[in-house]
Design an enzyme around this catalytic site. Structure first.
Site, PDB file in Angstrom:
ATOM      1  N   HIS A 154       0.822  -1.226   0.000  1.00 27.34           N
ATOM      2  CA  HIS A 154       0.000   0.000   0.000  1.00 27.34           C
ATOM      3  C   HIS A 154       0.853   1.272   0.000  1.00 27.34           C
ATOM      4  O   HIS A 154       0.307   2.372  -0.151  1.00 27.34           O
ATOM      5  CB  HIS A 154      -0.923   0.039   1.220  1.00 27.34           C
ATOM      6  CG  HIS A 154      -1.954  -1.040   1.237  1.00 27.34           C
ATOM      7  ND1 HIS A 154      -2.829  -1.261   0.184  1.00 27.34           N
ATOM      8  CD2 HIS A 154      -2.260  -1.984   2.172  1.00 27.34           C
ATOM      9  CE1 HIS A 154      -3.617  -2.289   0.479  1.00 27.34           C
ATOM     10  NE2 HIS A 154      -3.294  -2.746   1.676  1.00 27.34           N
ATOM     11  N   ASP A 207      -2.672 -10.689  -2.327  1.00 24.31           N
ATOM     12  CA  ASP A 207      -3.240 -10.187  -1.066  1.00 24.31           C
ATOM     13  C   ASP A 207      -4.723  -9.868  -1.297  1.00 24.31           C
ATOM     14  O   ASP A 207      -5.125  -9.542  -2.414  1.00 24.31           O
ATOM     15  CB  ASP A 207      -2.483  -8.917  -0.670  1.00 24.31           C
ATOM     16  CG  ASP A 207      -2.802  -8.427   0.732  1.00 24.31           C
ATOM     17  OD1 ASP A 207      -2.019  -8.737   1.649  1.00 24.31           O
ATOM     18  OD2 ASP A 207      -3.829  -7.728   0.900  1.00 24.31           O
ATOM     19  N   HIS A 262      -6.276  -7.327  -0.372  1.00 19.50           N
ATOM     20  CA  HIS A 262      -6.440  -5.893  -0.622  1.00 19.50           C
ATOM     21  C   HIS A 262      -5.721  -5.494  -1.914  1.00 19.50           C
ATOM     22  O   HIS A 262      -4.660  -6.047  -2.233  1.00 19.50           O
ATOM     23  CB  HIS A 262      -5.852  -5.083   0.537  1.00 19.50           C
ATOM     24  CG  HIS A 262      -6.460  -5.411   1.873  1.00 19.50           C
ATOM     25  ND1 HIS A 262      -5.881  -6.295   2.759  1.00 19.50           N
ATOM     26  CD2 HIS A 262      -7.610  -4.971   2.446  1.00 19.50           C
ATOM     27  CE1 HIS A 262      -6.651  -6.379   3.842  1.00 19.50           C
ATOM     28  NE2 HIS A 262      -7.706  -5.600   3.678  1.00 19.50           N
ATOM     29  N   ASP A 303      -4.322 -12.857   3.420  1.00 16.60           N
ATOM     30  CA  ASP A 303      -5.555 -12.413   4.082  1.00 16.60           C
ATOM     31  C   ASP A 303      -6.811 -12.676   3.259  1.00 16.60           C
ATOM     32  O   ASP A 303      -7.910 -12.307   3.678  1.00 16.60           O
ATOM     33  CB  ASP A 303      -5.456 -10.933   4.501  1.00 16.60           C
ATOM     34  CG  ASP A 303      -4.798 -10.060   3.458  1.00 16.60           C
ATOM     35  OD1 ASP A 303      -4.565 -10.537   2.325  1.00 16.60           O
ATOM     36  OD2 ASP A 303      -4.510  -8.887   3.767  1.00 16.60           O
TER      37      ASP A 303
HETATM   38 ZN   LIG Z   1      -4.000  -7.225   2.802  1.00 17.73          ZN
END
Ligand SMILES: [Zn+2]
Length: 296
Positions: A115, A152, A154, A233
């Site tokens: 991120h 991931d 996200h 995740d």
């Molecule tokens: Zn994540």
């Protein structure tokens, strides 16, 4: 990150404990992560960002008190050193793999990186470990094409921010949508293959999408090295997302990525830990990932 935060030191303990319990640690060669050279970090982040972050995190270290940089991202006295070691691991692993010293490598590191944008900390991330390592492979080690695979749960908005439009890099990812950081629906460059996945999508459907949309692009691109943003995740037991992958899915994804690396990249893979917050599932999923990478 502070008490009760999901991005906790116990994550790495859970991985290490599971590798010990399964005997995998005896098969794998383990190395300590060196501190990164800040000139390497500047391959993916602006010099201003690196300098300002260093000043800020030096102040935090000197004060001995944690400071929230945003509601999710808390810097503590050890953050600057940890961030340097996480990025340093990714760069050292890249060198070791390119030198033929090891076949491939997994960096069991925190803080995660995907991120972190060119100019901003975000979502538990400070340095974008994978983007730094990918640029190191290209700009310092002279490779011409590398792929980044991000699984991931996200969206890897930071990596996209850094590599979109860099035609030497192909980035393929899937991520739950909608979910933090609420981006990725519209790819920022022709070198991005983004697969937004609705919550509660079955893992079989995710495999079909990977097969149909990642694999032809990866095959056509013929990467000379593959980097993995390995977040775990999207696991069924992980409460940060609503996808339902299990260890067998991580094994399958790793196998498909390794097939590409074996065909085009002399097997060269550097995988870096991103998310994964259900501690038992994290340990088991990393082990499944490593068994494929290590061929055991
Ligand atoms: Zn994540």
């Amino acid at each position: 990150m502070g008490r009760g935060h999901p991005e906790c030191p116990e994550r790495l303990d859970a991985i290490h404990d599971h590798l010990l319990a399964t005997g995998l640690n005896a098969i794998l060669e383990q190395r300590e992560a060196p501190l990164v050279d800040l000139a390497e970090v500047a391959l993916a982040h602006s010099s201003n960002y690196v300098n300002e972050l260093k000043d800020l995190l030096d102040q935090v270290a000197a004060s001995g008190e944690s400071r929230a940089l945003d509601p999710d991202t808390i810097a503590g006295p050890g953050t600057w050193r940890a961030a340097q070691r996480a990025a340093g691991a990714a760069v050292a692993a890249t060198d070791a793999v390119i030198d033929g010293d090891v076949d491939n490598a997994f960096c069991s590191v925190r803080p995660p990186g995907h991120h972190a944008t060119r100019d901003e900390t975000m979502g538990f991330c400070f340095f974008n470990n994978v983007a730094i390592a990918a640029r190191h492979a290209l700009d310092v080690r002279g490779l011409e094409r590398v792929a980044i695979v991000d699984f991931d749960v996200h969206h890897g908005n930071g990596t996209e921010d850094i590599v979109a439009g860099d035609e030497r890099i192909l980035m393929v990812s899937f991520f739950q949508d909608p979910l933090y950081p609420y981006s990725g629906g519209v790819p920022k460059g022709a070198n991005m293959v983004n697969l937004p996945i609705p919550p509660y999508t079955r893992s079989g459907e995710i495999r079909d999408m990977i097969e149909a949309q990642w694999m032809p692009r990866l095959e056509a691109f013929k990467p000379q090295m593959v980097f993995i943003s390995a977040g775990f995740d999207a696991h069924r037991e992980d409460e940060l997302g609503q996808l339902s992958l299990v260890e067998a899915d991580y094994e399958w994804i790793t196998r498909r990525v390794k097939d590409v690396a074996d065909r085009h990249a002399r097997g060269r893979i550097v995988s870096c830990l991103e998310g994964g917050y259900a501690l038992s599932a994290l340990g088991r999923s990393v082990a499944a990932h490593l068994r494929v990478l290590a061929d055991v």
